[in-house]
Structures are given as structure tokens and as C-alpha cells.
Design a protein around this motif. Structure first.
Motif, short mmCIF file in Angstrom:
data_model
loop_
_atom_site.label_atom_id
_atom_site.label_comp_id
_atom_site.label_asym_id
_atom_site.label_seq_id
_atom_site.Cartn_x
_atom_site.Cartn_y
_atom_site.Cartn_z
N GLY A 76 0.75 -1.20 0.02
CA GLY A 76 -0.05 -0.03 0.01
C GLY A 76 0.87 1.17 0.00
O GLY A 76 0.63 2.08 -0.80
N LEU A 77 1.90 1.37 0.87
CA LEU A 77 2.75 2.58 0.89
C LEU A 77 3.60 2.74 -0.55
O LEU A 77 3.61 3.69 -1.07
N LYS A 78 4.19 1.56 -1.10
CA LYS A 78 4.74 1.55 -2.22
C LYS A 78 3.85 2.08 -3.28
O LYS A 78 4.27 2.93 -3.92
N ALA A 79 2.92 1.54 -3.48
CA ALA A 79 1.69 2.26 -4.50
C ALA A 79 1.49 3.59 -4.28
O ALA A 79 1.63 4.47 -5.27
N ALA A 80 1.11 4.32 -2.99
CA ALA A 80 1.09 5.82 -2.70
C ALA A 80 2.44 6.53 -3.02
O ALA A 80 2.34 7.37 -3.81
N LEU A 81 3.73 6.06 -2.50
CA LEU A 81 4.76 6.79 -3.11
C LEU A 81 5.06 6.93 -4.55
O LEU A 81 5.58 7.97 -4.78
N LYS A 82 4.77 5.90 -5.34
CA LYS A 82 5.06 5.74 -6.77
C LYS A 82 4.33 6.75 -7.39
O LYS A 82 4.60 6.72 -8.67
N THR A 83 3.13 6.82 -6.88
CA THR A 83 2.05 7.56 -7.75
C THR A 83 2.25 8.95 -8.21
O THR A 83 2.43 9.82 -7.28
N PRO A 84 2.53 9.40 -9.34
CA PRO A 84 2.82 10.62 -9.51
C PRO A 84 1.91 11.72 -9.04
O PRO A 84 0.70 11.40 -9.47
N GLU A 87 5.53 15.21 -7.34
CA GLU A 87 4.95 15.37 -8.41
C GLU A 87 5.37 14.41 -9.42
O GLU A 87 4.36 13.60 -10.42
N GLN A 88 6.57 13.59 -9.37
CA GLN A 88 6.94 12.72 -10.40
C GLN A 88 7.12 11.24 -9.40
O GLN A 88 7.57 10.52 -9.97
N GLY A 89 6.47 11.36 -8.31
CA GLY A 89 6.46 10.32 -7.80
C GLY A 89 7.72 9.99 -6.77
O GLY A 89 8.80 10.46 -7.06
N ILE A 90 7.93 8.89 -5.89
CA ILE A 90 9.06 8.64 -5.01
C ILE A 90 9.48 7.18 -5.68
O ILE A 90 8.43 6.12 -5.59
N CYS A 91 10.70 6.87 -6.04
CA CYS A 91 11.22 5.51 -6.28
C CYS A 91 11.31 4.84 -5.17
O CYS A 91 12.38 5.10 -4.24
N VAL A 92 10.72 3.74 -4.88
CA VAL A 92 10.88 2.86 -3.98
C VAL A 92 12.02 1.77 -4.47
O VAL A 92 11.82 1.12 -5.09
N VAL A 93 12.96 2.19 -3.65
CA VAL A 93 14.36 1.48 -4.15
C VAL A 93 14.69 -0.06 -3.44
O VAL A 93 15.37 -0.91 -3.89
N ALA A 94 13.94 -0.20 -2.32
CA ALA A 94 13.97 -1.70 -1.37
C ALA A 94 12.95 -1.72 -0.47
O ALA A 94 12.23 -0.42 0.02
N GLU A 95 12.52 -2.87 -0.31
CA GLU A 95 11.77 -3.27 0.93
C GLU A 95 12.16 -4.01 1.82
O GLU A 95 13.21 -4.90 1.54
#
Length: 216
Positions: free
Chosen positions: A23-31, A36-44
Motif C-alpha cells: 500500500g505504501l509503495k503504491a502511494a509513494l510511486k503515484t505521480p 510530482e514525479q512520484g517517489i522511487c521505492v528502491v527496496a523493501e
């Protein structure tokens, strides 16, 4: 710290529940939702050791961290992250309600703190502020800390006695370690249990964990 793209931030998500990470990854990546450009999740990471390894390797702009992680607790992870990647913004996102645990993390200097029981909208709203050097502790977290301070603050001797009891020490062993008589040690034990309003060691353990006076 180098962004993956102009103005794009990187993040590591550390939580032992996959559904929370997804859920967090989807929210962070959503532009446009947070950045504005989203946040790149580099690891979990699903436990504390994985969280430390990911943060040390990736040195992300943001680490979203649960407090009670398997293998290594949130406080230990935070201390190590500050040493290995001081520029990483650490945001606590947890269901823990122990005021003592949360209070120690606030005092240690976490950049943000939110409860899972609150609205995710507040988390998303405040992350841009945190990423740019601000700090935000959610009001419900502060309320938990304020409630803890007046109810269960222990003296150094009480805290020492608590840890000895929960470590399985007998009254005789506690007395020897503290340089007091067994009768005095028993009085301290009774006083501590009365202060925390418990009647057995099992209740004492539960109350200590709940209030952040002792970590499993």
C-alpha cells in the motif's frame, strides 16, 4: 545525495506486513499524490536486519519504518541509520501505542511519526515537508507520549528492579545486585507492582511492554 531523476526522491519501506508495504509503495510511486514525479521505492524490508542492510546499501532519501520489527527493533535501526546514512529522513509508521517507546524515538530525533490507526492522508500530506528538512509528529502520537509520561514514569531504581524481575531474577538475586536486604528488595518489588497496578509477573510484563518500559 543524488536523486535518481531531477527532483525524484528514493525510499525504503520497512514493515513486516506485506500488505502495508504494498500500500505504501503504491502511494509513494503515484505521480502527483505525494511528489510530482512520484517517489522511487528502491527496496523493501520485512525485518530489522533487512531494513538496516537496505538503508546502508541504498542510502535513500526516505526510510518509512515500523517500530516493532522482527530481529531488530525500531530504536536500534534508527540509531544505526543515523550513523550510516545521516541524510536519510526516518519516518516512523507504526501501530505501537506504547508512549515510552514513541517518546524515546521522538527524543532521539526521528523526522516524522504517524500511527497506522490514523489517516494515511496526513502521512502523504506531510512527507514533502519532511523530505525537504522539516519535522512532523502526528498529534495522536504526541497524545500517547503525553499520557505515558504522567502515568508510568519510573525512577532509575524502579526501572532497574523492573528489568531484573522480567529477566527472571529472584528477590534474593535482586537484593544482592542492588546491595540491599531481601526484605527491602521485596518492598521495592511490591511498590513497583502497586505503581503499575498489576498483581503478577505476567501482568507486569504486559503493562511494561504496553507502556514502553521494557522491550521484548
Amino acid at each position: 545525495m543524488t536523486k535518481l531523476q531531477a527532483e525524484q526522491y528514493s525510499a525504503v519501506i520497512a514493515d513486516d506486513h506485506e500488505i502495508v508495504r504494498e500500500g505504501l509503495k503504491a502511494a509513494l510511486k503515484t505521480p502527483g499524490l505525494i511528489e510530482e514525479q512520484g517517489i522511487c521505492v528502491v527496496a523493501e524490508a520485512a525485518d530489522g536486519i533487512e531494513a538496516l542492510a537496505a538503508a546502508k546499501e541504498c542510502r535513500p532519501d526516505l526510510l518509512i519504518l515500523d517500530v516493532m520489527m522482527p530481529l531488530c527493533g525500531g530504536a536500534e535501526i534508527f540509531t544505526d541509520i543515523r550513523r550510516w546514512s545521516p541524510e536519510t529522513k526516518v519516518v516512523i509508521f507504526s501501530s505501537v501505542t506504547a508512549g515510552g517507546v514513541l517518546g524515546r524515538l521522538i527524543d532521539a530525533g526521528v523526522d516524522g511519526m504517524f500511527t497506522k490507526g490514523g489517516s494515511n492522508r496526513l502521512l502523504y500530506e506531510k512527507l514533502p515537508l519532511i523530505l525537504r528538512g522539516g519535522r512532523f509528529i502526528a498529534p495522536d502520537c504526541l497524545a500517547l507520549v503525553d499520557g505515558q509520561e504522567s502515568d508510568t514514569a519510573l525512577t532509575p531504581r524502579e526501572s532497574q528492579t523492573l528489568h531484573m524481575i522480567l529477566s527472571g531474577r529472584t528477590t534474593k538475586e535482586i537484593a544482592a545486585a542492588q546491595g540491599i536486604s531481601p526484605r527491602t528488595a521485596e518492598k521495592h518489588r511490591a511498590s513497583l507492582m502497586a505503581k503499575l497496578n498489576v498483581k503478577s509477573v505476567a501482568e507486569l510484563m504486559a503493562r511494561a511492554l504496553k507502556d514502553g518500559l521494557f522491550e521484548a
